[in-house]
Write an enzyme that holds these catalytic residues in place. Sequence first.
Site, PDB file in Angstrom:
ATOM      1  N   ASP A 199      39.721  11.619 -39.384  1.00 21.73           N
ATOM      2  CA  ASP A 199      41.036  10.504 -39.220  1.00 21.73           C
ATOM      3  C   ASP A 199      41.576  10.016 -40.511  1.00 21.73           C
ATOM      4  O   ASP A 199      41.090   8.849 -41.222  1.00 21.73           O
ATOM      5  CB  ASP A 199      40.600   9.549 -38.343  1.00 21.73           C
ATOM      6  CG  ASP A 199      41.801   8.304 -38.079  1.00 21.73           C
ATOM      7  OD1 ASP A 199      41.465   7.261 -37.788  1.00 21.73           O
ATOM      8  OD2 ASP A 199      42.734   8.660 -38.142  1.00 21.73           O
ATOM      9  N   ASP A 257      48.612  10.735 -40.569  1.00 21.09           N
ATOM     10  CA  ASP A 257      47.637  10.263 -39.684  1.00 21.09           C
ATOM     11  C   ASP A 257      46.965  11.647 -38.903  1.00 21.09           C
ATOM     12  O   ASP A 257      47.592  11.900 -37.638  1.00 21.09           O
ATOM     13  CB  ASP A 257      48.106   9.266 -38.804  1.00 21.09           C
ATOM     14  CG  ASP A 257      46.915   8.698 -38.294  1.00 21.09           C
ATOM     15  OD1 ASP A 257      47.026   7.671 -37.491  1.00 21.09           O
ATOM     16  OD2 ASP A 257      45.886   9.084 -38.125  1.00 21.09           O
TER      17      ASP A 257
HETATM   18  O1  LIG Z   1      44.499   4.386 -35.542  1.00 17.32           O
HETATM   19  C1  LIG Z   1      45.097   4.911 -36.438  1.00 17.32           C
HETATM   20  N1  LIG Z   1      44.993   6.251 -36.258  1.00 17.32           N
HETATM   21  N2  LIG Z   1      43.724   6.872 -35.989  1.00 17.32           N
HETATM   22  C2  LIG Z   1      43.397   6.853 -34.884  1.00 17.32           C
HETATM   23  N3  LIG Z   1      44.215   6.733 -33.719  1.00 17.32           N
HETATM   24  C3  LIG Z   1      43.247   6.951 -32.373  1.00 17.32           C
HETATM   25  C4  LIG Z   1      41.875   7.328 -32.810  1.00 17.32           C
HETATM   26  C5  LIG Z   1      41.975   7.233 -34.395  1.00 17.32           C
HETATM   27  C6  LIG Z   1      46.640   4.215 -36.783  1.00 17.32           C
HETATM   28  C7  LIG Z   1      46.663   4.264 -38.118  1.00 17.32           C
HETATM   29  C8  LIG Z   1      47.743   3.349 -38.587  1.00 17.32           C
HETATM   30  C9  LIG Z   1      48.637   3.218 -37.667  1.00 17.32           C
HETATM   31 BR1  LIG Z   1      50.234   2.056 -38.423  1.00 17.32          BR
HETATM   32  C10 LIG Z   1      48.853   3.411 -36.440  1.00 17.32           C
HETATM   33  C11 LIG Z   1      47.522   4.073 -35.768  1.00 17.32           C
END
Ligand SMILES: O=C(NNC1=NCCC1)c1ccc(Br)cc1
Length: 350
Positions: free
Chosen positions: A34, A238
């Site tokens: 991630d 992401d």
């Molecule tokens: O959580 C985030 N990325 N990773 C993951 N999502 C779901 C499981 C892992 C995420 C990071 C930054 C922003 Br702005 C919005 C969302």
Amino acid sequence: DTGSAAATPEQYDIQYLTPVSLGTPPQILNLDFDSGSSDLWVFSSETPASQVKGQAQYNPSKSSTSKEVSGATWDISYGDGSSSSGNVYTDVVNVGNATFAGQAVETAQQVSSSFTSDTNNDGLLGLAFSTINTVQPEQQKTFFDNIRDDLDSPVWTADLKHNEPGTYNFGFIDDSLYTGKIAYTDVDSSDGFWMITLDSYSVGSSTSNLSSRAFHHRPSTFPSPSDSASTPLTGIADTGTTLALLPDSVCTEYYSQVSSAANSQTAGGYVFDCDATLPDFTYTVGSTTITIPGEYINYAPVDTTGEQCFGGIQSDADIGFSIFGDIALKAAFVVFEDDGSSPRLGFAQK
Ligand SMILES: O=C(NNC1=NCCC1)c1ccc(Br)cc1
């Protein structure tokens, strides 16, 4: 040192799982890499049985090289509302032969329901910047930050694919994984993310925008087009977010090209007939143009009737920047480069 490991998509490419070896003797867990977070956490012997549904569990007491980090805890919440928390050990972590002996391995004492029901996901391996690692009182480093100086080159790369395994590489750029040239852009890591600005985007074939038609005599009553062909998009790369979350204006422009599309409150976003033909979505980084095929943007059926499908492009809900998730990244070969001072992202066609 270099490493290479498969990134295998779950159904609908909702996430990609990669095998990671933890401890001595090796305990293999399949983790969600991630680039939107910075904790390496795992289902463990400390996770209540009521919260475990088939996941592999790391057991530090079965590893001769594990050490508890005294007094350390972690607690994380993700953009999709999921969360987890627990204790911290260090142990040897190996990703496709890239190895670090003292990696912080965060063991879950609590996971939210969406992690429990995600039966093949044994945890996350964070690859954003260590400044947003949640361990207290002493913040811990990501796997990439730890191994960077041992790597042949201070890079990791993502070659995610639609409905077939791709590759995460560490320490080298495999030139067989892309075509043309890699265009690089500077990263603003001040929020702890791989934040970039894409130079432009376009929906469908570029003739869809007024500005690209021979409108030399555009009547003064015509709106001067946003000219997306030169409108930048700022957001984070992401790998942990499934969809491409873009500004409302971009979503409106995109779905105006899909006659059956509607922004559904009940479905929680843009939906359309599953047999709709979707336009491509193109973005540029410098001289490199990445085209997301329309088929990739037909993300998944809303329900078992298979009549309505959910879009792979959705609104970023005014969070202030976009999230270039897997829908956007799987169309490209992506280089995450960080020499410790000036991080860059590279994009190439493939
Ligand atoms: O959580 C985030 N990325 N990773 C993951 N999502 C779901 C499981 C892992 C995420 C990071 C930054 C922003 Br702005 C919005 C969302």
